[in-house]
Design a protein around this motif. Structure first.
Motif, short mmCIF file in Angstrom:
data_model
loop_
_atom_site.label_atom_id
_atom_site.label_comp_id
_atom_site.label_asym_id
_atom_site.label_seq_id
_atom_site.Cartn_x
_atom_site.Cartn_y
_atom_site.Cartn_z
N SER A 53 -0.47 -20.52 -12.25
CA SER A 53 -0.46 -20.72 -13.71
C SER A 53 0.04 -22.10 -14.09
N LYS A 54 0.86 -22.69 -13.23
CA LYS A 54 1.38 -24.04 -13.51
C LYS A 54 0.22 -25.05 -13.50
N TYR A 55 -0.72 -24.89 -12.58
CA TYR A 55 -1.80 -25.87 -12.46
C TYR A 55 -3.06 -25.48 -13.24
N ASN A 56 -3.23 -24.19 -13.49
CA ASN A 56 -4.42 -23.74 -14.20
C ASN A 56 -4.00 -22.88 -15.40
N PRO A 57 -4.15 -23.38 -16.64
CA PRO A 57 -3.66 -22.63 -17.80
C PRO A 57 -4.42 -21.32 -18.05
N TRP A 58 -5.65 -21.24 -17.58
CA TRP A 58 -6.45 -20.03 -17.82
C TRP A 58 -7.11 -19.58 -16.51
N PRO A 59 -6.33 -19.08 -15.53
CA PRO A 59 -6.95 -18.69 -14.25
C PRO A 59 -7.89 -17.49 -14.45
N ASN A 60 -8.93 -17.42 -13.63
CA ASN A 60 -9.83 -16.25 -13.69
C ASN A 60 -9.12 -14.99 -13.27
N HIS A 61 -8.41 -15.11 -12.20
CA HIS A 61 -7.60 -13.98 -11.71
C HIS A 61 -6.57 -14.50 -10.71
N VAL A 62 -5.54 -13.69 -10.48
CA VAL A 62 -4.55 -14.03 -9.45
C VAL A 62 -4.30 -12.75 -8.64
N ILE A 63 -4.49 -12.85 -7.34
CA ILE A 63 -4.22 -11.69 -6.49
C ILE A 63 -2.88 -11.90 -5.79
N LEU A 64 -1.98 -10.95 -5.96
CA LEU A 64 -0.65 -11.11 -5.34
C LEU A 64 -0.67 -10.64 -3.89
N GLN A 66 0.84 -1.20 0.00
CA GLN A 66 0.00 0.00 0.00
C GLN A 66 0.88 1.25 0.00
N LYS A 67 1.94 1.23 0.81
CA LYS A 67 2.81 2.41 0.91
C LYS A 67 3.50 2.69 -0.43
N PHE A 68 4.03 1.62 -1.08
CA PHE A 68 4.82 1.84 -2.29
C PHE A 68 4.00 1.95 -3.56
N THR A 69 2.82 1.33 -3.60
CA THR A 69 2.05 1.34 -4.86
C THR A 69 0.75 2.13 -4.76
N GLY A 70 0.34 2.46 -3.54
CA GLY A 70 -0.93 3.18 -3.37
C GLY A 70 -2.14 2.27 -3.59
N GLN A 71 -1.91 0.96 -3.70
CA GLN A 71 -3.03 0.03 -3.94
C GLN A 71 -3.14 -0.97 -2.80
N THR A 72 -4.39 -1.43 -2.56
CA THR A 72 -4.55 -2.40 -1.48
C THR A 72 -4.25 -3.82 -1.98
N LYS A 73 -4.41 -4.04 -3.30
CA LYS A 73 -4.06 -5.36 -3.82
C LYS A 73 -3.60 -5.24 -5.28
N ILE A 74 -2.78 -6.21 -5.69
CA ILE A 74 -2.33 -6.25 -7.08
C ILE A 74 -3.01 -7.45 -7.70
N GLU A 75 -3.83 -7.18 -8.69
CA GLU A 75 -4.66 -8.27 -9.23
C GLU A 75 -4.47 -8.45 -10.73
N PHE A 76 -4.09 -9.64 -11.12
CA PHE A 76 -4.04 -10.02 -12.53
C PHE A 76 -5.40 -10.58 -12.91
N GLN A 77 -5.88 -10.21 -14.12
CA GLN A 77 -7.19 -10.74 -14.55
C GLN A 77 -7.08 -11.44 -15.90
N ASN A 78 -8.07 -12.29 -16.18
CA ASN A 78 -8.02 -13.02 -17.46
C ASN A 78 -8.57 -12.14 -18.60
N ILE A 79 -7.89 -11.01 -18.82
CA ILE A 79 -8.35 -10.08 -19.86
C ILE A 79 -7.23 -9.96 -20.90
N ILE A 80 -7.60 -10.08 -22.17
CA ILE A 80 -6.60 -9.90 -23.24
C ILE A 80 -6.61 -8.43 -23.63
N PRO A 81 -5.49 -7.72 -23.44
CA PRO A 81 -5.48 -6.31 -23.79
C PRO A 81 -5.79 -6.12 -25.28
N ASP A 82 -6.43 -5.01 -25.59
CA ASP A 82 -6.82 -4.71 -26.96
C ASP A 82 -5.59 -4.55 -27.87
N ASP A 83 -5.70 -5.05 -29.12
CA ASP A 83 -4.60 -4.90 -30.11
C ASP A 83 -4.12 -3.45 -30.22
#
Ligand SMILES: C[S@@+](CC[C@H](N)C(=O)[O-])C[C@H]1O[C@@H](n2cnc3c(N)ncnc32)[C@H](O)[C@@H]1O
Ligand code: SF4
Length: 435
Positions: free
Chosen positions: A424-435, A16-33
């Motif tokens: 990612s090792k066990y699930n090839p397409w995770p819904n999300h991953v929260i660090l 929170q101190k270094f990033t200003g965020q309460t969580k860092i979340e990866f989502q199963n979203i493909i960024p637009d071309d």
């Protein structure tokens, strides 16, 4: 409160101190071309990473994304990577590629089995202004293969030697003896690559300081230009990582590793080498290279990660799923995250600390902000306890600082790797991953 819960609490507060965020979340979203294209075009240069996810054996300590090599999978993988290159060809139009790193797994499993075709496609479709840096397994380095690598344009060769004493090679289950390792490194050194690196692991079970000192002297004698010397890390999803007794004595381990690293430092400093990252020592006058510290990069292949200004995304880890996604005409991207400027600045600082020296001017150039305004107080504190020299422009970590600041960073990175790579090792397409 358990030790793990307490660690998580501290981690969350600091994030929170270094990033200003309460969580860092990866989502199963493909960024637009169009977003990927815009971000690539806004970069002055870009690095390229290609992941080869095959090995001839699975080592019990290794956290990297890999599976057992087979001719059939390798052949289909090479074709899929070539298609991925073609997909990016338009988005990368005229963008100068300033570094190219092939990592794994074991890239040399695919020598003569599609590696050359992938490299040719990359040089055909991208604007390559660099030569090749590649990781290799000792058992693949016949004289003929070393010559082929040179012909392909490899000027930086890294060999996963791991240990130079038989009893430690045995513990690590490596399929060669110390005499073979010596011979291979010596032969590779004779081929005059611009930089010959070996990966070496210390703090192995029962290893003595004298053994590490002897191995360090030995590798220098063999003619290497660089060594990446890591302590043995325990990742929970590896066979060694399941040994829970290692967890209990985390603080003892940290002090013991520092002592081992000091032994290595003393030998290298006395032999014309200088520190080039927390764990690496490079012969003075040799250009070092490290895949992960390139400021922006495009990652190809299964588990390839791309860091393009304010987006970071990672391909699916599973080879069969990667091939399927490409054959279906899509991007193989499994997870992505948008990065705020504060997160990008924290990531910048993380990697510069990893490199152990950096210029405040580079921060200003990258973010158009004053480094001292953002991190001045924090740097002053670290200077006061002897962890770094805080110059007008140059910040240089002391040996003590390089180790302890990084040990502190590991508090985050090992946990993050476990969550992102472990999922990612066990699930090839995770819904999300929260660090
Ligand atoms: C991709 S491998 C190197 C190339 C090749 N696959 C090989 O094993 O020879 C990357 C290197 O990471 C290091 N490594 C892997 N797992 C590690 C661990 N648990 N702790 C410390 N270093 C590790 C090893 O030195 C290994 O050689
Ligand atoms: S250490 Fe190298 S050979 Fe062993 S599993 Fe990891 S990547 Fe493969």
């Amino acid at each position: 409160m358990s030790f793990d819960m307490f660690s998580d609490l501290i981690r969350n507060k600091l994030v929170q101190k270094f990033t200003g965020q309460t969580k860092i979340e990866f989502q199963n979203i493909i960024p637009d071309d169009t977003l990927i294209a815009r971000n690539i075009q806004e970069l002055s240069t870009i690095g390229l990473y290609l992941h080869i996810p095959f090995c001839n054996q699975i080592c019990p300590y290794c956290p990297y994304n890999k599976e057992l090599y087979s001719d059939d999978a390798a052949q289909r993988y090479a074709q899929a990577v070539i298609k991925e290159v073609e997909k990016y060809a338009g988005l990368m139009a005229h963008k100068k590629v300033s570094s190219f790193y092939i990592g794994g797994g074991t890239p040399t499993t695919m020598l003569g089995k599609g590696l050359e075709d992938m490299i040719n496609a990359i040089y055909k479709h991208f604007n390559m202004a660099c030569t090749i840096h590649i990781e290799s397994h000792p058992n693949h380095l016949s004289n003929q293969n070393l010559d082929t690598l040179k012909t392909l344009g490899v000027n930086y060769l890294s060999i996963g030697i791991e240990a130079l004493q038989d009893r430690h090679l045995k513990v690590l289950e490596r399929p060669y003896k110390s005499a073979d390792a010596n011979n291979i490194v010596e032969r590779a050194a004779g081929k005059n690559f611009e930089c010959l690196n070996i990966d070496y692991i210390f703090d192995l079970p029962g290893q003595t300081f004298a053994e590490v000192e002897q191995a360090t002297r030995e590798m220098i004698k063999l003619g290497i230009n660089q060594a990446a010397t890591y302590p043995l890390f325990h990742f929970p999803y590896t066979r060694f990582g399941q040994d829970v007794t290692k967890k209990r004595n985390a603080h003892v381990t940290m002090f013991r590793r520092r002592k081992f690293l000091k032994v290595v430092e003393d030998v290298f400093y006395g032999s014309g080498f200088e520190r080039s990252s927390v764990w690496a020592f490079t012969q003075k006058g040799t250009e070092k290279y490290c895949s992960v510290t390139v400021p922006s990069y495009l990652g190809l292949g299964a588990s390839g990660g791309s860091y393009l200004r304010d987006i970071f995304y990672v391909n699916t880890f599973k080879v069969a799923e990667y091939i399927k996604a490409i054959e279906n005409g899509g991007f193989p991207i499994a997870l992505s995250i948008g990065l705020t400027e504060k997160v990008q600045m924290a990531a910048w600082l993380y990697w510069r600390i990893y490199e152990t020296k950096f210029r405040k001017g580079d921060f200003h150039q990258r973010f158009d902000r004053s480094f001292d305004m953002e991190y001045g107080t924090f740097m002053k504190l670290l200077e006061r306890i002897g962890f770094l020299d805080n110059g007008h422009d140059l910040i240089r970590l002391t040996d003590k600082g390089a180790y302890w600041i990084h040990a502190f960073e590991d508090f985050f990175s090992i946990d993050y790797i476990n969550k992102l790579w472990g999922t990612s090792k066990y699930n090839p397409w995770p819904n999300h991953v929260i660090l």
